[in-house]
Design an enzyme around this catalytic site. Structure first.
Site, PDB file in Angstrom:
ATOM      1  N   LYS A 110      -2.246   1.140 -44.827  1.00 43.98           N
ATOM      2  CA  LYS A 110      -0.847   1.066 -44.397  1.00 43.98           C
ATOM      3  C   LYS A 110      -0.454   2.257 -43.547  1.00 43.98           C
ATOM      4  O   LYS A 110       0.356   2.130 -42.626  1.00 43.98           O
ATOM      5  CB  LYS A 110       0.073   0.938 -45.613  1.00 43.98           C
ATOM      6  CG  LYS A 110      -0.089  -0.403 -46.304  1.00 43.98           C
ATOM      7  CD  LYS A 110       1.138  -0.843 -47.051  1.00 43.98           C
ATOM      8  CE  LYS A 110       0.975  -2.284 -47.487  1.00 43.98           C
ATOM      9  NZ  LYS A 110       1.615  -2.618 -48.731  1.00 43.98           N
TER      10      LYS A 110
ATOM     11  N   LYS B 163      -7.465 -10.190 -45.497  1.00 43.17           N
ATOM     12  CA  LYS B 163      -6.763 -10.944 -46.545  1.00 43.17           C
ATOM     13  C   LYS B 163      -5.445 -11.500 -46.007  1.00 43.17           C
ATOM     14  O   LYS B 163      -4.859 -10.930 -45.063  1.00 43.17           O
ATOM     15  CB  LYS B 163      -6.528 -10.074 -47.785  1.00 43.17           C
ATOM     16  CG  LYS B 163      -5.535  -8.991 -47.574  1.00 43.17           C
ATOM     17  CD  LYS B 163      -5.139  -8.271 -48.867  1.00 43.17           C
ATOM     18  CE  LYS B 163      -4.090  -7.256 -48.487  1.00 43.17           C
ATOM     19  NZ  LYS B 163      -3.496  -6.481 -49.481  1.00 43.17           N
TER      20      LYS B 163
ATOM     21  N   LYS C 269       1.512 -10.310 -46.540  1.00 43.94           N
ATOM     22  CA  LYS C 269       2.927 -10.401 -46.161  1.00 43.94           C
ATOM     23  C   LYS C 269       3.211  -9.607 -44.896  1.00 43.94           C
ATOM     24  O   LYS C 269       4.118  -9.923 -44.144  1.00 43.94           O
ATOM     25  CB  LYS C 269       3.795  -9.789 -47.265  1.00 43.94           C
ATOM     26  CG  LYS C 269       4.085 -10.673 -48.437  1.00 43.94           C
ATOM     27  CD  LYS C 269       4.998  -9.931 -49.407  1.00 43.94           C
ATOM     28  CE  LYS C 269       4.457  -9.989 -50.811  1.00 43.94           C
ATOM     29  NZ  LYS C 269       4.982  -9.026 -51.738  1.00 43.94           N
TER      30      LYS C 269
HETATM   31  P1  TYM Z   1       2.135  -7.324 -53.857  1.00 44.48           P
HETATM   32  O1  TYM Z   1       3.606  -7.540 -53.925  1.00 44.48           O
HETATM   33  O2  TYM Z   1       1.526  -6.908 -52.567  1.00 44.48           O
HETATM   34  O3  TYM Z   1       1.378  -8.653 -54.302  1.00 44.48           O
HETATM   35  C1  TYM Z   1       1.705  -9.357 -55.495  1.00 44.48           C
HETATM   36  C2  TYM Z   1       0.439  -9.942 -56.096  1.00 44.48           C
HETATM   37  O4  TYM Z   1      -0.178 -10.837 -55.177  1.00 44.48           O
HETATM   38  C3  TYM Z   1      -1.567 -10.500 -55.049  1.00 44.48           C
HETATM   39  N1  TYM Z   1      -2.015 -10.819 -53.683  1.00 44.48           N
HETATM   40  C4  TYM Z   1      -3.064 -11.588 -53.390  1.00 44.48           C
HETATM   41  N2  TYM Z   1      -3.930 -12.250 -54.182  1.00 44.48           N
HETATM   42  C5  TYM Z   1      -4.897 -12.985 -53.577  1.00 44.48           C
HETATM   43  N3  TYM Z   1      -5.031 -13.057 -52.228  1.00 44.48           N
HETATM   44  C6  TYM Z   1      -4.194 -12.417 -51.389  1.00 44.48           C
HETATM   45  N4  TYM Z   1      -4.345 -12.513 -50.068  1.00 44.48           N
HETATM   46  C7  TYM Z   1      -3.147 -11.631 -51.968  1.00 44.48           C
HETATM   47  N5  TYM Z   1      -2.145 -10.871 -51.464  1.00 44.48           N
HETATM   48  C8  TYM Z   1      -1.455 -10.377 -52.514  1.00 44.48           C
HETATM   49  C9  TYM Z   1      -1.610  -8.995 -55.312  1.00 44.48           C
HETATM   50  O5  TYM Z   1      -2.905  -8.578 -55.671  1.00 44.48           O
HETATM   51  C10 TYM Z   1      -0.602  -8.859 -56.429  1.00 44.48           C
HETATM   52  O6  TYM Z   1      -1.195  -9.164 -57.678  1.00 44.48           O
HETATM   53  N6  TYM Z   1       1.328  -2.895 -55.954  1.00 44.48           N
HETATM   54  C11 TYM Z   1       1.628  -4.265 -56.237  1.00 44.48           C
HETATM   55  C12 TYM Z   1       2.885  -4.477 -57.061  1.00 44.48           C
HETATM   56  C13 TYM Z   1       2.948  -3.710 -58.347  1.00 44.48           C
HETATM   57  C14 TYM Z   1       2.195  -3.974 -59.519  1.00 44.48           C
HETATM   58  C15 TYM Z   1       2.683  -3.030 -60.475  1.00 44.48           C
HETATM   59  C16 TYM Z   1       1.204  -4.885 -59.839  1.00 44.48           C
HETATM   60  C17 TYM Z   1       3.789  -2.669 -58.610  1.00 44.48           C
HETATM   61  N7  TYM Z   1       3.618  -2.261 -59.910  1.00 44.48           N
HETATM   62  C18 TYM Z   1       2.131  -2.998 -61.762  1.00 44.48           C
HETATM   63  C19 TYM Z   1       0.677  -4.849 -61.120  1.00 44.48           C
HETATM   64  C20 TYM Z   1       1.140  -3.901 -62.065  1.00 44.48           C
HETATM   65  C21 TYM Z   1       1.849  -4.996 -54.928  1.00 44.48           C
HETATM   66  O7  TYM Z   1       2.251  -4.433 -53.957  1.00 44.48           O
HETATM   67  O8  TYM Z   1       1.685  -6.341 -55.013  1.00 44.48           O
END
Ligand code: TYM
Length: 351
Positions: free
Chosen positions: A134, A216, A219
């Site tokens: 990022k 991947k 968003k």
């Molecule tokens: P975030 O908001 O980017 O994504 C949410 C969840 O979606 C999964 N994900 C994917 N899985 C499969 N293929 C993809 N292309 C793909 N893109 C996103 C992510 O792995 C995630 O599970 N840092 C985290 C949010 C967070 C969090 C936490 C997660 C904050 N605190 C505590 C677990 C525990 C994030 O930005 O997810």
């Protein structure tokens, strides 16, 4: 009239419910309220949360403080937060089985983040893949929040004595760091935190971009054709799948040298709940066109019931608001109790 035998039975039942809820593993996961939620979010995370929710003691968090690590506006953040709550409910999260809340409603997350930063190394944060991706070459200008992001994530997880963290593959490194932070804290201050395990499924944990199967689905991808949003209408879904890149050749097979087809077959298989081998056999000799057209039908019909529920929830924002108020209260009760223990472990407060 209730007999002695019946009261005994009820007492026993109560005891066994209490025991099973005490022994149920604690699940925590989070998702950022930033932009369009896509099939990767659904297949890698949200759908697994929904499918497993009856088996665990669940907490799901809309991580709006994490979303502040990228520039946003008051209105956008508010809209995205409510919209995400509606998406989670429409996808099937059930407030009677899962606590659903907004991170900033429980201040203990920010407090624990600071405390954990004292046992986190700067080098560990700088080396995180997501930070490097990022920040790119602009690491002097990105917000310090982007660097600190995994410490807040560790706080989210450790605050609730979490056993399992169901996430997509891209979050694995952050969960590993969370374990390192917890272990270091426990060494320094005594056993305080549970070491969590990542729960990453064998398929669907890394849904790839439709435009470039080496990246991947994300968003933050500037190209809207790279991902299928959960809110895309049927025509848009069909168009995006029709133009999705494919591999050379014409065989519908999943193989290491066919990353695009492997991705499309994975999506088909997860949504139709059929093994990839059955789907490969169905399209043997039929070429990419027929496969893509049926895949579009599978995606459209899988998303249609979520979209119908989402449309209803959008009409009644008071439903999500009340779920979030209740969720924050329940999460706060647990977080406050944990912080008393953490402060005491660290020698904060003399009273
Ligand atoms: P975030 O908001 O980017 O994504 C949410 C969840 O979606 C999964 N994900 C994917 N899985 C499969 N293929 C993809 N292309 C793909 N893109 C996103 C992510 O792995 C995630 O599970 N840092 C985290 C949010 C967070 C969090 C936490 C997660 C904050 N605190 C505590 C677990 C525990 C994030 O930005 O997810």
């Amino acid at each position: 009239m209730v007999t002695g035998q019946e009261t005994g039975d009820v007492a026993l039942l109560d005891e066994s419910i209490k025991r099973s809820s005490n022994t149920r593993q604690r699940v925590f996961s989070g998702i950022q309220p930033s932009g369009n939620f896509h099939l990767g979010n659904y297949l890698g995370a949200i759908r697994n949360w929904v499918d497993q929710q009856a088996a665990f003691d669940n907490i799901f968090c809309i991580v709006n403080l994490h979303a502040l690590s990228q520039a946003t506006t008051r209105e956008t953040l508010r809209d995205n937060t409510l919209n995400l709550a509606n998406v989670l409910l429409a996808a099937g999260l059930d407030p009677s089985q899962s606590i659903i809340f907004v991170q900033s409603d429980v201040r203990e997350h920010a407090e624990l983040c600071w405390l954990l930063s004292s046992v986190t190394q700067f080098g560990e944060l700088r080396r995180m893949t997501q930070f490097k991706d990022k920040a790119g070459s602009k690491d002097e200008q990105v917000s310090a929040a982007l660097l600190f992001y995994p410490v807040l994530q560790a706080a989210d997880i450790l605050l609730y004595d979490t056993n399992l963290v169901p996430v997509g593959e891209d979050q694995k490194q952050h969960i590993e760091l969370t374990r390192d932070i917890a272990a270091r804290f426990n060494m320094r201050y005594g056993e305080t935190f549970v070491l969590p395990q990542p729960d990453i499924k064998a398929t669907g944990a890394r849904v790839m971009s439709l435009e470039d199967p080496t990246k991947k689905m994300s968003k933050s991808d500037a190209n809207p054709n790279a991902s299928i949003a959960l809110t895309d209408d049927p025509d848009t879904i069909r168009r995006k799948i029709r133009r999705a890149v494919t591999d050379s050749g014409s065989d519908v097979v999943a193989a290491p040298d066919k990353p695009a087809l492997t991705n499309l077959l994975t999506i088909y298989s997860l949504l139709s709940e059929e093994p990839i081998s059955i789907i490969e056999a169905r399209y043997a000799g039929k070429g990419y066109g027929a496969f893509k057209s049926d895949l579009a039908d599978v995606v459209v019909s899988s998303l249609s019931s979520i979209q119908a529920r989402l449309a209803e929830l959008n009409q009644h924002p008071e439903i999500a608001r009340s779920v979030l108020v209740d969720g924050a209260e329940r999460a706060r009760a647990r977080a406050v109790a944990k912080m008393i223990q953490v402060r005491d472990s660290m020698g904060l407060g003399l009273y």
